[in-house]
Scaffold this motif. Structure first.
Motif, short mmCIF file in Angstrom:
data_model
loop_
_atom_site.label_atom_id
_atom_site.label_comp_id
_atom_site.label_asym_id
_atom_site.label_seq_id
_atom_site.Cartn_x
_atom_site.Cartn_y
_atom_site.Cartn_z
N GLN A 1 0.32 -3.95 -19.16
CA GLN A 1 -0.24 -4.91 -19.87
C GLN A 1 -1.60 -4.65 -20.49
O GLN A 1 -1.95 -4.79 -21.56
CB GLN A 1 0.08 -6.44 -19.45
CG GLN A 1 1.45 -6.75 -19.59
CD GLN A 1 1.80 -8.16 -18.75
OE1 GLN A 1 1.02 -8.51 -18.12
NE2 GLN A 1 2.94 -8.57 -19.41
N TYR B 1 4.11 -17.09 -15.39
CA TYR B 1 4.56 -16.13 -16.35
C TYR B 1 5.70 -15.49 -15.89
O TYR B 1 6.72 -15.09 -16.35
CB TYR B 1 3.18 -15.22 -16.51
CG TYR B 1 3.82 -14.01 -17.34
CD1 TYR B 1 3.88 -14.14 -18.72
CD2 TYR B 1 4.09 -12.76 -16.85
CE1 TYR B 1 4.29 -13.03 -19.71
CE2 TYR B 1 4.43 -11.56 -17.59
CZ TYR B 1 4.58 -11.88 -18.95
OH TYR B 1 4.87 -10.67 -19.76
N GLN B 2 5.59 -15.11 -14.62
CA GLN B 2 6.59 -14.27 -13.79
C GLN B 2 8.11 -15.31 -13.66
O GLN B 2 9.01 -14.63 -14.05
CB GLN B 2 6.21 -14.06 -12.40
CG GLN B 2 5.03 -13.21 -11.83
CD GLN B 2 5.51 -11.71 -12.13
OE1 GLN B 2 6.88 -11.41 -12.01
NE2 GLN B 2 4.62 -10.68 -12.51
N LEU C 1 9.22 -15.32 -17.35
CA LEU C 1 9.87 -13.83 -17.55
C LEU C 1 11.17 -13.94 -16.90
O LEU C 1 12.35 -13.16 -17.39
CB LEU C 1 9.02 -12.94 -17.02
CG LEU C 1 9.27 -11.20 -17.24
CD1 LEU C 1 9.36 -11.14 -18.74
CD2 LEU C 1 8.33 -10.44 -16.56
N TRP D 1 -0.38 -16.70 -13.65
CA TRP D 1 0.49 -15.30 -13.31
C TRP D 1 1.85 -15.87 -12.82
O TRP D 1 2.99 -15.23 -13.25
CB TRP D 1 -0.04 -14.35 -12.45
CG TRP D 1 0.37 -13.08 -12.21
CD1 TRP D 1 1.13 -12.82 -11.04
CD2 TRP D 1 0.86 -12.10 -13.10
NE1 TRP D 1 1.83 -11.57 -11.20
CE2 TRP D 1 1.58 -11.16 -12.36
CE3 TRP D 1 0.46 -11.76 -14.38
CZ2 TRP D 1 1.92 -9.95 -13.07
CZ3 TRP D 1 1.03 -10.72 -15.08
CH2 TRP D 1 1.72 -9.75 -14.27
N VAL E 1 10.14 -14.29 -23.59
CA VAL E 1 8.80 -13.88 -23.01
C VAL E 1 8.03 -12.29 -23.32
O VAL E 1 7.07 -12.25 -23.53
CB VAL E 1 8.90 -13.98 -21.47
CG1 VAL E 1 7.55 -13.60 -20.89
CG2 VAL E 1 9.39 -15.44 -21.16
N THR F 1 5.17 -11.82 -25.48
CA THR F 1 3.87 -10.93 -24.80
C THR F 1 3.41 -9.84 -25.57
O THR F 1 2.26 -9.68 -25.88
CB THR F 1 4.30 -10.33 -23.39
OG1 THR F 1 4.91 -11.62 -22.87
CG2 THR F 1 3.35 -9.39 -22.72
#
Length: 113
Positions: free
Chosen positions: A96, A7-8, A11, A4, A18, A22
């Motif tokens: 999401q 991913y952050q 992003l 996570w 991203v 996604t």
């Protein structure tokens, strides 16, 4: 949690890329859920081309997640609850998760015989 956080970070560095990836991933996941859990096709009968089509639609044509005309009724309710009830750092995850459910429905509905 490490995934996570990665991913952050991605992003923050490449927001557009991203978000496109996604959207495509969630559309593909929605189709896989539709084929395997709703339609119960099994791995032998899974239509890979259909999944790739959904991924392409997610990456190429969806201004994720708000521009889908079909989301007109779903997103206001989700976003209202999201903004008023969900802490800020969980809002993206909520959207999401709802997107995966919605994409599963869209895939199932679009491919009914």
């Amino acid at each position: 949690m490490a995934l996570w956080r990665a991913y952050q970070r991605a992003l923050a560095v490449h927001p557009w890329k991203v978000q496109v990836l996604t959207a495509g991933s969630l559309m593909g996941l929605g189709d896989i859920i539709s084929q395997q859990l709703v339609e119960r096709r099994g791995l032998q009968e899974h239509q890979t081309g259909r999944t790739l089509t959904m991924v392409s639609l997610g990456c190429g044509f969806v201004d994720y997640p708000d521009a889908l005309i079909t989301n007109y009724y779903l997103w206001p309710a989700v976003q209202l609850a999201n903004f008023y009830l969900v802490p800020l750092h969980y809002r993206l995850a909520v959207v999401q998760c709802v997107a995966v459910i919605w994409n599963s429905y869209l895939s199932w509905k679009a491919h009914q015989r």
